[in-house]
Design an enzyme around this catalytic site. Structure first.
Site: not given
Ligand SMILES: O=c1[nH]cc([C@@H]2O[C@H](COP(=O)(O)OP(=O)(O)OP(=O)(O)O)[C@@H](O)[C@H]2O)c(=O)[nH]1
Length: 568
Positions: A88, A494
């Site tokens: 997370d 075209d």
């Molecule tokens: O610079 C960046 N910062 C963050 C990200 C992306 O943000 C999300 C964070 O969300 P989370 O941790 O809740 O994850 P989810 O995408 O919801 O997927 P889960 O199924 O694991 O809950 C994360 O995807 C980062 O990659 C970014 O891309 N760049």
């Protein structure tokens, strides 16, 4: 390669990434880890005020995500995974925790908070080792977090809104993606860049090293690895410590065994130890206990081998209009989607799960729903829809590529094998039926519209008064050009069959100079005069002799003083 010995310990295990984040999937795939993706259904709604520090919130959420997947897979009698990884990512600024924005206003609030300041990005990670014993799930949880400091430049309101309108902030913690457009907002990064992107790979490898290669009795006081142990580190341990090294590792195995890890994956045999001593590579055990080298995981090859399956999943879901359906109706269960589109429930569920694994859909207890990218690019009616091109890829390019082997052997087009008829002229084939013509035009329109702004702004074309887009089809690039260069007059040239069908694709309500459409065959007819000729997605379709004819015609008609360099 120093990382492989550690990641190699996961090779023989069923590893599950409990995350829908395409970035996490990419980071782990890039280092050769093989895993399944089962996105977690855990709702990120823990009470933030009950945590004393922001990282505790991230770690607990990561743990809950992983636990939910481990339990679900066990309860649903899917084969219990060996390892579940949850993560997370949050942003912390002024003692506030920022997650993913819920809408554009929320993204604006977040980005304004970060503007001109330093903030922290925390990613909490949970690694759960699972074991099913007497139908009971036993788990051993390891968790950690990583902090990276990021500073934003002072950014204007206009820039913030431009960025928000790009759509990028919506699925990113703190409302920005440092790996893409968001990188332009960032003045500096202190710490692990990948941690900001969503997964602290370096810390993860160190943790695996602690778990799978714990320090021996002699240096037990240095419990943590400050760097990822290299092959050499492991060799020395085995060499110098003989049996005691095996014993330590066995103890780890039995410790993990008692909490549920598959013993065949953790106990070292003397054969393995000697493999370590030879110093060629650190051994990996597969299910049969046979050693294999981890130093060259063929991840790129595996990706290429399986890539066609992922493409076909995208094509079929698009063809069945699953993304359109979900955009209209919100979260839906597999059975309702199957009823709507007239398909089998079991087949539809598998397809939807595959889409979720590929990050195209989200799966929650309420059902399946589109990701933001799916809404933007995969529905058929969006401004930046790629639907037309995807259908063209499925219906036209796929059958042709299936015959690539013959194309290479015979050195010729394979339309007769793919479609049962010869295509002397590619475009006669596209335009022989209304359906194929519209499919092809929609494909060209969708890809041109998506890329038009980048093409139009990649060069400074302000010195040109007139341009002719040869084979410009629906005029998607031409319309963008007259927006960017209001003094430029653009003619699209075209075939008559194309020009007769462009009305459906014309933008409405644009207050710019109109684009002119002229019909003709650029091999046979006179070309309209212009200062600039655009040949985009044209030359690759033709053999060298024909290209020579076309380029010679353009050269002849170019106005004095302007030459072939003035072609895009
Ligand atoms: O610079 C960046 N910062 C963050 C990200 C992306 O943000 C999300 C964070 O969300 P989370 O941790 O809740 O994850 P989810 O995408 O919801 O997927 P889960 O199924 O694991 O809950 C994360 O995807 C980062 O990659 C970014 O891309 N760049």
């Amino acid at each position: 390669m120093v990382l492989h010995p550690v990641l190699g310990k996961l090779v023989s295990k069923r590893v599950v990434l409990a995350s829908a984040s395409p970035r996490r999937q990419e980071i782990l795939t890039n280092v050769g880890l093989r895993f399944e993706v089962v996105p977690s259904w855990f709702k990120e709604t823990l009470e933030k005020s009950s945590f004393t520090a922001p990282y505790e919130y991230a770690v607990e959420t990561a743990k809950q995500k992983a636990l939910e997947v481990a339990n679900r897979m066990h309860v649903k009698h899917l084969r219990t995974p060996d390892v579940v990884i949850g993560a997370d990512t949050i942003v912390s600024v002024d003692e506030q925790i920022l997650e993913k924005p819920i809408d554009k206003q929320d993204a604006y609030r977040m980005l304004s908070r970060l503007n001109g300041k330093e903030h922290s990005v925390f990613t909490g990670v949970a690694i759960i080792h699972c074991h099913s014993k007497d139908n009971r799930l036993e788990m051993e949880i390891t968790d950690f977090y990583e902090e990276t400091k990021v500073k934003f430049s002072e950014l204007s309101e206009e820039l913030l809104w431009d960025y928000i309108h790009s759509g990028e902030p919506m699925d990113k913690a703190g409302g920005y993606g440092i790996q893409a457009l968001g990188g332009m907002l960032v003045e500096y990064v202190h710490g692990d860049f990948l941690n900001v992107v969503g997964f602290p790979l370096n810390h993860f490898c160190k943790k695996l090293a602690e778990l799978y290669y714990p320090p021996s009795k002699h240096n037990a006081q240095h419990k943590k690895y400050n760097s990822i142990p290299s092959v050499d580190t492991f060799e020395n341990r085995s060499d110098g410590e003989g049996e005691s090294s095996n014993f330590t590792e066995y103890k780890v195995a039995s410790k993990l065994d008692s909490s549920g890890m598959d013993s065949s994956g953790a106990v070292y045999t003397s054969e393995n130890s000697s493999a370590v001593r030879t110093g060629f590579t650190v051994p990996l055990e597969n299910q049969n206990g046979v050693s294999q080298s981890a130093s060259k995981l063929p991840s790129k090859i595996l990706e290429l081998m399986d890539g066609f399956r992922a493409s076909k999943v995208l094509f079929v879901a698009s063809k069945l209009k699953i993304f359109d359906n979900l955009k209209k109706k919100g979260p839906m269960k597999a059975v309702d989607i199957a009823n709507d589109i007239g398909t089998s429930v079991c087949g539809t569920e598998r397809l939807l799960d595959a889409c979720a694994s590929l990050g195209l859909l989200e799966k929650t207890p309420q059902g399946y729903s589109n990701t933001d990218s799916a809404n933007t690019y995969l529905t058929s009616d969006g401004k930046y829809s790629l639907h037309g091109y995807i259908i063209h890829s499925n219906d036209h390019l796929w059958p042709l590529f299936t015959n690539l082997e013959y194309a290479v052997q015979e050195g010729s087009r394979q339309n007769h094998r793919a479609f049962g008829k010869k295509a002397d002229d590619l475009f006669k084939d596209y335009y022989h039926s209304q359906e194929v013509k519209q499919r092809f035009m929609a494909a060209m329109h969708s890809i041109a519209r998506l890329t038009a702004k980048d093409v139009a702004t990649a060069f400074d074309l302000s010195q040109f008064k007139s341009a002719c887009d040869l084979g410009g089809c629906t005029g998607a690039l031409a319309h963008e050009l007259v927006q960017v260069y209001p003094n430029l007059k653009v003619t699209v040239f075209d075939l008559p069959e194309v020009i007769a069908n462009i009305s459906f694709f014309q933008p409405s309500g644009q207050h710019t100079a109109p684009v002119t459409f002229v019909s003709g065959d650029f091999f046979k007819d006179n070309l309209p005069e212009a200062d600039l000729y655009i040949l985009s997605r044209v030359l690759h379709d033709w053999p060298d002799e024909k290209i020579h004819v076309l380029l010679s015609k353009i050269s002849a008609v170019c106005r004095p003083g302007l030459n072939m360099e003035k072609m895009l």
